[in-house]
Design a protein around this motif. Structure first.
Motif, mmCIF file in Angstrom:
data_model
loop_
_atom_site.group_PDB
_atom_site.id
_atom_site.type_symbol
_atom_site.label_atom_id
_atom_site.label_comp_id
_atom_site.label_asym_id
_atom_site.label_seq_id
_atom_site.Cartn_x
_atom_site.Cartn_y
_atom_site.Cartn_z
ATOM 1 N N ASN A 157 9.586 -3.886 22.777
ATOM 2 C CA ASN A 157 8.817 -3.059 23.712
ATOM 3 C C ASN A 157 7.367 -2.983 23.231
ATOM 4 O OD1 ASN A 157 7.698 -1.187 25.418
ATOM 5 N ND2 ASN A 157 9.345 0.314 25.233
ATOM 6 N N THR A 158 6.537 -3.861 23.771
ATOM 7 C CA THR A 158 5.118 -3.845 23.403
ATOM 8 C C THR A 158 4.344 -2.758 24.149
ATOM 9 O OG1 THR A 158 4.613 -5.515 25.077
ATOM 10 C CG2 THR A 158 5.127 -6.306 22.853
ATOM 11 N N GLY A 159 4.943 -2.252 25.237
ATOM 12 C CA GLY A 159 4.253 -1.272 26.069
ATOM 13 C C GLY A 159 3.903 0.002 25.325
ATOM 14 N N ILE A 160 4.728 0.401 24.381
ATOM 15 C CA ILE A 160 4.455 1.619 23.615
ATOM 16 C C ILE A 160 3.135 1.484 22.863
ATOM 17 C CG2 ILE A 160 5.198 2.931 21.580
ATOM 18 C CD1 ILE A 160 8.060 2.645 22.590
ATOM 19 N N PHE A 161 2.903 0.343 22.240
ATOM 20 C CA PHE A 161 1.652 0.133 21.504
ATOM 21 C C PHE A 161 0.464 0.119 22.453
ATOM 22 C CE2 PHE A 161 5.026 -1.595 18.881
ATOM 23 C CZ PHE A 161 4.732 -1.038 17.648
ATOM 24 N N GLU A 162 0.646 -0.502 23.600
ATOM 25 C CA GLU A 162 -0.441 -0.581 24.567
ATOM 26 C C GLU A 162 -0.837 0.805 25.077
ATOM 27 O OE1 GLU A 162 1.310 -3.356 27.213
ATOM 28 O OE2 GLU A 162 0.956 -5.066 25.860
ATOM 29 N N TYR A 187 -0.957 3.364 23.331
ATOM 30 C CA TYR A 187 -1.786 3.911 22.260
ATOM 31 C C TYR A 187 -3.110 3.167 22.137
ATOM 32 C CZ TYR A 187 1.775 7.041 20.273
ATOM 33 O OH TYR A 187 2.683 8.055 20.067
ATOM 34 N N GLY A 188 -3.376 2.230 23.035
ATOM 35 C CA GLY A 188 -4.608 1.472 22.985
ATOM 36 C C GLY A 188 -4.593 0.347 21.963
ATOM 37 N N ILE A 189 -3.385 -0.107 21.597
ATOM 38 C CA ILE A 189 -3.226 -1.142 20.579
ATOM 39 C C ILE A 189 -2.750 -2.435 21.242
ATOM 40 C CG2 ILE A 189 -1.950 -1.836 18.510
ATOM 41 C CD1 ILE A 189 -1.594 1.201 17.929
ATOM 42 N N SER A 190 -3.467 -3.509 21.019
ATOM 43 C CA SER A 190 -3.043 -4.812 21.527
ATOM 44 C C SER A 190 -1.766 -5.236 20.808
ATOM 45 C CB SER A 190 -4.136 -5.852 21.307
ATOM 46 O OG SER A 190 -3.699 -7.135 21.668
ATOM 47 N N ALA A 191 -0.746 -5.661 21.566
ATOM 48 C CA ALA A 191 0.537 -6.022 20.956
ATOM 49 C C ALA A 191 1.152 -7.200 21.688
ATOM 50 C CB ALA A 191 1.501 -4.843 20.972
ATOM 51 N N GLU A 244 -6.755 -5.304 14.622
ATOM 52 C CA GLU A 244 -6.954 -6.238 15.720
ATOM 53 C C GLU A 244 -5.768 -6.275 16.667
ATOM 54 O OE1 GLU A 244 -8.164 -10.096 14.363
ATOM 55 O OE2 GLU A 244 -10.191 -9.376 13.913
ATOM 56 N N LYS A 245 -4.553 -6.227 16.129
ATOM 57 C CA LYS A 245 -3.374 -6.337 16.978
ATOM 58 C C LYS A 245 -2.120 -6.025 16.182
ATOM 59 C CE LYS A 245 -3.452 -11.278 16.045
ATOM 60 N NZ LYS A 245 -3.543 -12.646 16.583
ATOM 61 N N VAL A 246 -1.040 -5.804 16.923
ATOM 62 C CA VAL A 246 0.299 -5.705 16.346
ATOM 63 C C VAL A 246 1.097 -6.900 16.843
ATOM 64 C CG1 VAL A 246 2.475 -4.413 16.382
ATOM 65 C CG2 VAL A 246 0.307 -3.205 16.083
ATOM 66 N N GLU A 247 1.742 -7.585 15.914
ATOM 67 C CA GLU A 247 2.597 -8.718 16.267
ATOM 68 C C GLU A 247 4.042 -8.374 15.974
ATOM 69 O OE1 GLU A 247 -0.525 -12.408 15.505
ATOM 70 O OE2 GLU A 247 0.942 -11.896 13.950
ATOM 71 N N LEU A 248 4.881 -8.481 16.990
ATOM 72 C CA LEU A 248 6.311 -8.252 16.829
ATOM 73 C C LEU A 248 6.999 -9.602 16.648
ATOM 74 C CD1 LEU A 248 5.160 -5.742 18.484
ATOM 75 C CD2 LEU A 248 7.532 -5.307 19.087
ATOM 76 N N LEU A 249 7.729 -9.741 15.542
ATOM 77 C CA LEU A 249 8.383 -10.997 15.196
ATOM 78 C C LEU A 249 9.885 -10.840 15.385
ATOM 79 C CD1 LEU A 249 5.605 -10.894 13.633
ATOM 80 C CD2 LEU A 249 6.668 -12.384 11.947
ATOM 81 N N PRO A 250 10.447 -11.323 16.498
ATOM 82 C CA PRO A 250 11.881 -11.177 16.731
ATOM 83 C C PRO A 250 12.704 -11.873 15.650
ATOM 84 C CG PRO A 250 10.749 -11.854 18.736
ATOM 85 C CD PRO A 250 9.772 -11.997 17.618
#
Length: 284
Positions: A270-275, A277-281, A235-241
């Motif tokens: 950097n959430t753009g890298i996942f995006e 790849y078509g991955i919501s982040a 569903e998504k990738v969540e980055l937790l600082p």
């Protein structure tokens, strides 16, 4: 089958970041990893242990006078009532699978009306696999999730997945050597279980705790995105600082927090890298 007993160190009501909707999150003791940034040191060991708010201690000696073990703490709890400021507690409560399930289901109506359910976290919930499985089976009919590092014997991981509706899985580092350096274990088993999760079709979220100087690089984000690309059930990738208060509880369990990374630096995100790849982040 007889009762299965496990050890819980916290139960959080009305959780909103541990899966869909409003949830009850159960924290099980014990973890196979030793992440340098761990913010729940009381969840590392599977055994019950004494926690002391040492910063407020009067050094009055009442706890020592009450202790039957002298310098060898057995977490018997004799010192707790002796402390005049109530700074001491036992971390860890034993439950049978039936008793825990009964407790968790008391709020079933509230959870279901808010699109939620029950999530098991830790520590690492798969460190108590038979207890986890027994409780999950008693909770059939309500939405069930786990938050896991994925370090679990694969056949048992499959058995646990068969009782779940949702998974939140940490992918801390894509590189095996770096993973072992910072967590104490290589990630071969974790990546094997990630593939099992992907093939299961169970909806899941991947979480990345983003730690300065450890995994906050485009290389790690790119490698992780490559592991996940094209997975329909993701569903998504969540980055937790990284949170600077991560070390707050270490002294309470007799540990020292001295991480070998620049803990005062803000992590790079950097959430753009996942995006790409078509991955919501996003971050939480």
């Amino acid at each position: 089958m007889g009762a299965v007993t496990g050890t819980v160190f916290d139960i959080k009501q009305l959780a909103v970041f541990d899966g869909p909707g409003i949830r009850t999150t159960v924290f099980l003791k014990g973890c196979p990893l030793r992440c340098a940034w761990c913010h729940n040191p009381e969840g590392l060991t599977a055994q019950k242990q004494l926690m002391v708010s040492v910063g407020s201690c009067l050094q009055c000696g009442e706890c020592k006078r009450a202790c039957p073990g002298g310098d060898s703490c057995t977490a018997c709890g004799s010192c707790i009532l002796a402390c005049p400021l109530h700074l001491r507690k036992i971390c860890g409560v034993d439950y049978t699978d039936e008793a825990l399930a009964e407790k968790l289901l008391r709020n079933r109506d509230i959870l279901e009306k808010n699109g939620g359910g029950i999530t098991f976290s830790g520590g690492e919930p798969t460190m108590q696999p038979l207890f986890l499985l027994a409780v999950l089976r008693r909770l059939r009919g309500i939405h069930r999730a786990i938050e896991t590092c994925g370090y679990c014997e694969s056949e048992m991981f499959k058995a646990i997945l068969s009782e779940l509706d949702y998974v939140l899985m940490d992918i801390k580092l894509a590189d095996s050597v770096a993973h072992k350096k910072w967590t104490g274990k290589d990630n071969g088993l974790i990546l094997q279980n990630l593939e099992i999760l992907k093939e299961s079709g169970i909806p899941f979220t991947v979480r990345i705790p983003v730690i300065p100087g450890v995994n906050d690089s485009d290389r790690n984000f790119e490698d992780t995105a490559g592991l996940l690309a094209g997975t329909r059930s993701l569903e998504k990738v969540e980055l937790l600082p990284y949170h600077r208060t991560a070390g707050a509880k270490y002294s309470m369990v007799g540990r020292e927090y001295r991480p070998a990374f620049p803990k005062d630096r803000e992590p790079y995100i950097n959430t753009g890298i996942f995006e790409r790849y078509g991955i919501s982040a996003g971050t939480i």
